[in-house]
Design a protein around this motif. Structure first.
Motif, PDB file in Angstrom:
ATOM      1  N   PRO A 199       0.797  -1.225   0.000  1.00  0.00           N
ATOM      2  CA  PRO A 199       0.000   0.000   0.000  1.00  0.00           C
ATOM      3  C   PRO A 199       0.835   1.283   0.000  1.00  0.00           C
ATOM      4  CG  PRO A 199      -0.106  -1.062   2.152  1.00  0.00           C
ATOM      5  CD  PRO A 199       0.616  -1.997   1.226  1.00  0.00           C
ATOM      6  N   VAL A 200       2.045   1.232   0.508  1.00  0.00           N
ATOM      7  CA  VAL A 200       2.890   2.432   0.542  1.00  0.00           C
ATOM      8  C   VAL A 200       3.227   2.873  -0.877  1.00  0.00           C
ATOM      9  CG1 VAL A 200       5.120   3.357   1.290  1.00  0.00           C
ATOM     10  CG2 VAL A 200       3.813   1.874   2.822  1.00  0.00           C
ATOM     11  N   GLU A 201       3.632   1.935  -1.717  1.00  0.00           N
ATOM     12  CA  GLU A 201       3.957   2.255  -3.108  1.00  0.00           C
ATOM     13  C   GLU A 201       2.716   2.756  -3.847  1.00  0.00           C
ATOM     14  OE1 GLU A 201       5.732   0.203  -7.177  1.00  0.00           O
ATOM     15  OE2 GLU A 201       5.756  -0.944  -5.310  1.00  0.00           O
ATOM     16  N   PHE A 202       1.582   2.112  -3.603  1.00  0.00           N
ATOM     17  CA  PHE A 202       0.343   2.529  -4.260  1.00  0.00           C
ATOM     18  C   PHE A 202      -0.038   3.946  -3.841  1.00  0.00           C
ATOM     19  CE2 PHE A 202      -4.368   2.674  -4.406  1.00  0.00           C
ATOM     20  CZ  PHE A 202      -4.504   2.619  -5.783  1.00  0.00           C
ATOM     21  N   LYS A 203       0.076   4.252  -2.570  1.00  0.00           N
ATOM     22  CA  LYS A 203      -0.264   5.599  -2.086  1.00  0.00           C
ATOM     23  C   LYS A 203       0.629   6.668  -2.713  1.00  0.00           C
ATOM     24  CE  LYS A 203      -2.396   4.239   2.233  1.00  0.00           C
ATOM     25  NZ  LYS A 203      -2.360   4.214   3.685  1.00  0.00           N
ATOM     26  N   LYS A 204       1.871   6.323  -2.972  1.00  0.00           N
ATOM     27  CA  LYS A 204       2.774   7.272  -3.637  1.00  0.00           C
ATOM     28  C   LYS A 204       2.270   7.602  -5.044  1.00  0.00           C
ATOM     29  CE  LYS A 204       7.048   5.973  -1.253  1.00  0.00           C
ATOM     30  NZ  LYS A 204       8.353   5.298  -1.408  1.00  0.00           N
ATOM     31  N   VAL A 205       1.847   6.581  -5.773  1.00  0.00           N
ATOM     32  CA  VAL A 205       1.355   6.795  -7.134  1.00  0.00           C
ATOM     33  C   VAL A 205       0.039   7.582  -7.108  1.00  0.00           C
ATOM     34  CG1 VAL A 205       0.513   5.630  -9.226  1.00  0.00           C
ATOM     35  CG2 VAL A 205       2.538   4.765  -8.054  1.00  0.00           C
ATOM     36  N   VAL A 206      -0.817   7.278  -6.156  1.00  0.00           N
ATOM     37  CA  VAL A 206      -2.072   8.019  -6.033  1.00  0.00           C
ATOM     38  C   VAL A 206      -1.785   9.477  -5.681  1.00  0.00           C
ATOM     39  CG1 VAL A 206      -4.201   8.254  -4.685  1.00  0.00           C
ATOM     40  CG2 VAL A 206      -3.474   5.996  -5.460  1.00  0.00           C
ATOM     41  N   GLN A 207      -0.777   9.714  -4.850  1.00  0.00           N
ATOM     42  CA  GLN A 207      -0.419  11.094  -4.502  1.00  0.00           C
ATOM     43  C   GLN A 207       0.090  11.855  -5.721  1.00  0.00           C
ATOM     44  OE1 GLN A 207      -1.103  12.517  -1.406  1.00  0.00           O
ATOM     45  NE2 GLN A 207      -0.719  14.342  -2.639  1.00  0.00           N
TER      46      GLN A 207
END
Length: 194
Positions: A141-149
């Protein structure tokens, strides 16, 4: 001779087949207490009804997570369709193939708003079912949240640029949004269509 009540009791209990003496016995086999037998039948029926209702309620509770999961997936897909619709509309405006230049700001503002909504469109447990979202979203989820940001930031920049009326700068930011946010997310976190 048997009264109609005794006759019913006899047939209901099977007394005519030799289980209970036919005369003067009620449904539960207590002599001379026919109202007690009727009360017992009502209690048994009520218990059965309660059991059926409880069973249906429990089945509903078991089904709720599946329904919630399905609802979360449909919601996410609706949000992403809206994102795709606004991207397509902005693309048409910027290419000059459709729409009006004055509407670009409306689509860019909607995109910025949808980007913040998309951040919450992937709840835990919505990774099974009819979805193209890859499991890596929930595994990392950390990597995904970066892309969403990045999606949130780039779409906010596009909205700001379109508000200033700079058409060429908006076109450049639109391409930047598509490459750095949309394409990156789709490549890492979305299954290809089959």
């Amino acid at each position: 001779t048997l009264t109609s009540r005794q006759s019913y009791i006899v047939s209901a209990t099977g007394a005519s087949r030799g289980f209970f003496p036919a005369r003067g016995w009620n449904i539960i086999g207590v002599p001379g207490n026919e109202t007690f037998g009727r009360t017992a039948m009502k209690k048994t029926a009520i218990r059965g009804l309660k059991t059926a209702i409880l069973s249906l309620a429990l089945a509903g509770l078991i089904a709720l997570p599946a329904l919630a999961q399905e609802g979360a997936i449909k919601y996410r897909q609706s949000v992403m369709k809206a994102v795709g619709g606004h991207m397509a509309a902005m693309g048409a405006i910027l290419k000059g193939t459709g729409g009006q230049a004055r509407d670009l700001k409306v689509h860019a503002d909607a995109m910025a708003a949808l980007a913040t909504v998309a951040a919450n469109a992937f709840p835990e447990g919505s990774d099974f079912g009819m979805t193209r979202a890859k499991e890596v979203i929930w595994e990392n989820p950390v990597e995904f949240k970066k892309v969403v940001q990045v999606f949130i930031d780039e779409s906010a920049k596009l909205a700001k640029i379109t508000a200033s009326g700079k058409f060429k700068a908006a076109a450049a930011q639109f391409l930047h949004l598509g490459k750095n946010a949309c394409a990156t997310c789709h490549k890492k976190f979305r299954e290809k269509k089959k």
